[in-house]
Design a protein around this motif. Structure first.
Motif, PDB file in Angstrom:
ATOM      1  N   MET A   1      32.515   0.285  14.195  1.00 17.60           N
ATOM      2  CA  MET A   1      31.300   1.025  14.447  1.00 17.60           C
ATOM      3  C   MET A   1      30.636   1.412  13.142  1.00 17.60           C
ATOM      4  O   MET A   1      30.375   2.556  12.872  1.00 17.60           O
ATOM      5  CB  MET A   1      31.588   2.273  15.281  1.00 17.60           C
ATOM      6  N   ALA A   2      30.401   0.417  12.282  1.00 18.44           N
ATOM      7  CA  ALA A   2      29.840   0.711  10.976  1.00 18.44           C
ATOM      8  C   ALA A   2      28.329   0.879  11.028  1.00 18.44           C
ATOM      9  O   ALA A   2      27.738   1.493  10.164  1.00 18.44           O
ATOM     10  CB  ALA A   2      30.190  -0.405   9.996  1.00 18.44           C
ATOM     11  N   GLU A   3      27.672   0.318  12.044  1.00 24.87           N
ATOM     12  CA  GLU A   3      26.215   0.411  12.119  1.00 24.87           C
ATOM     13  C   GLU A   3      25.782   1.838  12.372  1.00 24.87           C
ATOM     14  O   GLU A   3      26.418   2.569  13.112  1.00 24.87           O
ATOM     15  CB  GLU A   3      25.716  -0.482  13.268  1.00 24.87           C
ATOM     16  N   PRO A   4      24.680   2.293  11.737  1.00 27.94           N
ATOM     17  CA  PRO A   4      24.210   3.643  12.013  1.00 27.94           C
ATOM     18  C   PRO A   4      24.036   3.837  13.503  1.00 27.94           C
ATOM     19  O   PRO A   4      23.461   3.013  14.191  1.00 27.94           O
ATOM     20  CB  PRO A   4      22.857   3.698  11.283  1.00 27.94           C
ATOM     21  N   ALA A   5      24.548   4.952  14.023  1.00 24.40           N
ATOM     22  CA  ALA A   5      24.472   5.176  15.443  1.00 24.40           C
ATOM     23  C   ALA A   5      23.041   5.387  15.863  1.00 24.40           C
ATOM     24  O   ALA A   5      22.215   5.839  15.127  1.00 24.40           O
ATOM     25  CB  ALA A   5      25.302   6.385  15.801  1.00 24.40           C
ATOM     26  N   THR A   6      22.757   5.059  17.069  1.00 26.07           N
ATOM     27  CA  THR A   6      21.403   5.209  17.607  1.00 26.07           C
ATOM     28  C   THR A   6      21.456   5.840  18.968  1.00 26.07           C
ATOM     29  O   THR A   6      21.595   5.197  19.812  1.00 26.07           O
ATOM     30  CB  THR A   6      20.753   3.845  17.753  1.00 26.07           C
ATOM     31  N   PRO A   7      21.589   6.638  19.547  1.00 27.08           N
ATOM     32  CA  PRO A   7      21.833   7.545  20.669  1.00 27.08           C
ATOM     33  C   PRO A   7      22.888   7.540  21.745  1.00 27.08           C
ATOM     34  O   PRO A   7      23.205   6.621  22.202  1.00 27.08           O
ATOM     35  CB  PRO A   7      20.611   7.518  21.489  1.00 27.08           C
ATOM     36  N   ALA A  36      15.169   2.743  30.398  1.00 26.15           N
ATOM     37  CA  ALA A  36      16.561   2.324  30.247  1.00 26.15           C
ATOM     38  C   ALA A  36      16.908   2.172  28.763  1.00 26.15           C
ATOM     39  O   ALA A  36      18.012   2.526  28.333  1.00 26.15           O
ATOM     40  CB  ALA A  36      16.797   1.006  30.988  1.00 26.15           C
ATOM     41  N   LEU A  37      15.958   1.690  27.974  1.00 27.74           N
ATOM     42  CA  LEU A  37      16.186   1.545  26.538  1.00 27.74           C
ATOM     43  C   LEU A  37      16.402   2.911  25.883  1.00 27.74           C
ATOM     44  O   LEU A  37      17.257   3.056  25.005  1.00 27.74           O
ATOM     45  CB  LEU A  37      15.001   0.826  25.889  1.00 27.74           C
ATOM     46  N   SER A  38      15.642   3.916  26.310  1.00 28.60           N
ATOM     47  CA  SER A  38      15.845   5.268  25.781  1.00 28.60           C
ATOM     48  C   SER A  38      17.277   5.728  26.018  1.00 28.60           C
ATOM     49  O   SER A  38      17.903   6.348  25.147  1.00 28.60           O
ATOM     50  CB  SER A  38      14.870   6.245  26.452  1.00 28.60           C
ATOM     51  N   ALA A  39      17.798   5.423  27.214  1.00 30.05           N
ATOM     52  CA  ALA A  39      19.170   5.800  27.532  1.00 30.05           C
ATOM     53  C   ALA A  39      20.171   5.066  26.642  1.00 30.05           C
ATOM     54  O   ALA A  39      21.158   5.646  26.176  1.00 30.05           O
ATOM     55  CB  ALA A  39      19.463   5.512  29.005  1.00 30.05           C
ATOM     56  N   GLU A  40      19.905   3.789  26.393  1.00 31.27           N
ATOM     57  CA  GLU A  40      20.825   3.025  25.559  1.00 31.27           C
ATOM     58  C   GLU A  40      20.774   3.481  24.104  1.00 31.27           C
ATOM     59  O   GLU A  40      21.810   3.539  23.425  1.00 31.27           O
ATOM     60  CB  GLU A  40      20.513   1.528  25.666  1.00 31.27           C
ATOM     61  N   TYR A  41      19.596   3.833  23.616  1.00 30.77           N
ATOM     62  CA  TYR A  41      19.502   4.414  22.279  1.00 30.77           C
ATOM     63  C   TYR A  41      20.397   5.652  22.189  1.00 30.77           C
ATOM     64  O   TYR A  41      21.155   5.837  21.231  1.00 30.77           O
ATOM     65  CB  TYR A  41      18.063   4.846  21.986  1.00 30.77           C
ATOM     66  N   ALA A  42      20.273   6.510  23.193  1.00 31.70           N
ATOM     67  CA  ALA A  42      21.048   7.746  23.202  1.00 31.70           C
ATOM     68  C   ALA A  42      22.541   7.465  23.303  1.00 31.70           C
ATOM     69  O   ALA A  42      23.359   8.119  22.663  1.00 31.70           O
ATOM     70  CB  ALA A  42      20.600   8.637  24.361  1.00 31.70           C
ATOM     71  N   ALA A  43      22.912   6.462  24.108  1.00 38.12           N
ATOM     72  CA  ALA A  43      24.325   6.129  24.290  1.00 38.12           C
ATOM     73  C   ALA A  43      24.954   5.613  22.997  1.00 38.12           C
ATOM     74  O   ALA A  43      26.082   5.976  22.649  1.00 38.12           O
ATOM     75  CB  ALA A  43      24.492   5.096  25.403  1.00 38.12           C
ATOM     76  N   VAL A  44      24.224   4.766  22.269  1.00 34.28           N
ATOM     77  CA  VAL A  44      24.751   4.247  21.015  1.00 34.28           C
ATOM     78  C   VAL A  44      24.976   5.392  20.031  1.00 34.28           C
ATOM     79  O   VAL A  44      26.003   5.459  19.345  1.00 34.28           O
ATOM     80  CB  VAL A  44      23.800   3.181  20.422  1.00 34.28           C
ATOM     81  N   TYR A  45      24.019   6.304  19.971  1.00 33.83           N
ATOM     82  CA  TYR A  45      24.179   7.452  19.071  1.00 33.83           C
ATOM     83  C   TYR A  45      25.399   8.288  19.464  1.00 33.83           C
ATOM     84  O   TYR A  45      26.217   8.667  18.624  1.00 33.83           O
ATOM     85  CB  TYR A  45      22.917   8.326  19.104  1.00 33.83           C
ATOM     86  N   ALA A  46      25.524   8.567  20.742  1.00 34.56           N
ATOM     87  CA  ALA A  46      26.625   9.397  21.211  1.00 34.56           C
ATOM     88  C   ALA A  46      27.971   8.775  20.892  1.00 34.56           C
ATOM     89  O   ALA A  46      28.911   9.460  20.496  1.00 34.56           O
ATOM     90  CB  ALA A  46      26.508   9.622  22.718  1.00 34.56           C
ATOM     91  N   TYR A  47      28.068   7.467  21.059  1.00 40.13           N
ATOM     92  CA  TYR A  47      29.339   6.807  20.777  1.00 40.13           C
ATOM     93  C   TYR A  47      29.667   6.832  19.290  1.00 40.13           C
ATOM     94  O   TYR A  47      30.840   6.759  18.904  1.00 40.13           O
ATOM     95  CB  TYR A  47      29.349   5.382  21.325  1.00 40.13           C
ATOM     96  N   GLY A  48      28.642   6.933  18.434  1.00 38.83           N
ATOM     97  CA  GLY A  48      28.933   7.145  17.020  1.00 38.83           C
ATOM     98  C   GLY A  48      29.622   8.476  16.803  1.00 38.83           C
ATOM     99  O   GLY A  48      30.551   8.591  15.998  1.00 38.83           O
ATOM    100  N   VAL A  49      29.188   9.495  17.545  1.00 42.47           N
ATOM    101  CA  VAL A  49      29.827  10.815  17.473  1.00 42.47           C
ATOM    102  C   VAL A  49      31.242  10.755  18.049  1.00 42.47           C
ATOM    103  O   VAL A  49      32.198  11.272  17.463  1.00 42.47           O
ATOM    104  CB  VAL A  49      28.988  11.865  18.227  1.00 42.47           C
ATOM    105  N   VAL A  50      31.378  10.108  19.195  1.00 41.84           N
ATOM    106  CA  VAL A  50      32.694   9.986  19.836  1.00 41.84           C
ATOM    107  C   VAL A  50      33.682   9.277  18.903  1.00 41.84           C
ATOM    108  O   VAL A  50      34.831   9.700  18.743  1.00 41.84           O
ATOM    109  CB  VAL A  50      32.578   9.223  21.173  1.00 41.84           C
TER     110      VAL A  50
END
Length: 210
Positions: A1-7, A36-50
């Motif tokens: 998960m090296a890519e900057p997180a995105t939601p 749906a894209l807004s949700a995926e942006y948020a999900a990618v960011y959240a998984y960076g936190v996780v």
């Protein structure tokens, strides 16, 4: 998960992550794809936190979730472009619904994110285009499966008691409310922080840096 997180997850009131291309007439399908894209942006960011709060098997699960949502994000961006829209870019940071300090907090956030992503695909699942309906159904099914993988519990139905299947790998999710806030940055890892949001509204997919 090296890519900057995105939601992480999505608030129902989020505006679509899409702008009409000049001279185009982006229709309702493009708007639904944008939400749906807004949700995926948020999900990618959240998984960076996780990922920044887990290790071992939980980190492997977080990495898989991160990669899955990133792939869906890229797919949605392509579909929006093909239909005459212009997908917007993610914000630098997104608000989290509670402070994520421990692996148990991370599990709770991952479950919440996946549940909200399922909801975000419901509009697209009703689209007139059968290909988009199939995409939405598969994406929602994948998120529901991941949510159950993080926390294998089934809630009680009317007249039917729920079954307690025991704690997850990281232990049962915390139920106490945090006493501070956390703001997230675009980098996944252990230093994300985000403005506190009501848990019912879930990680807000509106960029907190906007």
């Amino acid at each position: 998960m090296a890519e900057p997180a995105t939601p992480p997850a999505v608030s129902p009131a989020v505006s679509p992550a899409v702008s009409p291309a000049p001279g185009s007439a982006a229709g309702p399908s493009v708007a639904a794809l944008g939400r749906a894209l807004s949700a995926e942006y948020a999900a990618v960011y959240a998984y960076g936190v996780v990922g920044g709060r887990t290790k071992g098997a939980l980190l492997a699960r977080a990495t898989a979730g991160f990669d899955a949502h990133r792939a869906r994000r890229d797919q949605l961006r392509t579909l929006i472009t093909q239909r005459g829209g212009t997908p917007t870019e993610p914000g630098p940071s997104y608000g989290l619904p509670f402070e994520v300090r421990t692996p148990s907090d991370a599990v709770r956030l991952a479950v919440l994110v996946e549940q909200r992503v399922v909801t975000a695909y419901l509009e697209l699942a009703a689209d007139r285009d059968p290909a988009l309906r199939r995409l939405a159904a598969l994406a929602a099914q994948e998120s529901a499966t991941r949510a159950y993988g993080w926390q294998p519990e089934i809630g009680a139905f009317p007249g039917m008691p729920g079954r307690d299947t025991g704690p997850t790998q990281a232990g049962p999710p915390d139920t106490a409310q945090p006493d501070s806030t956390e703001t997230g940055t675009a980098e996944p890892g252990p230093t994300e922080t985000g403005t506190a949001q009501p848990e019912a509204g879930l990680p807000d997919a509106t960029p907190s840096g906007s």
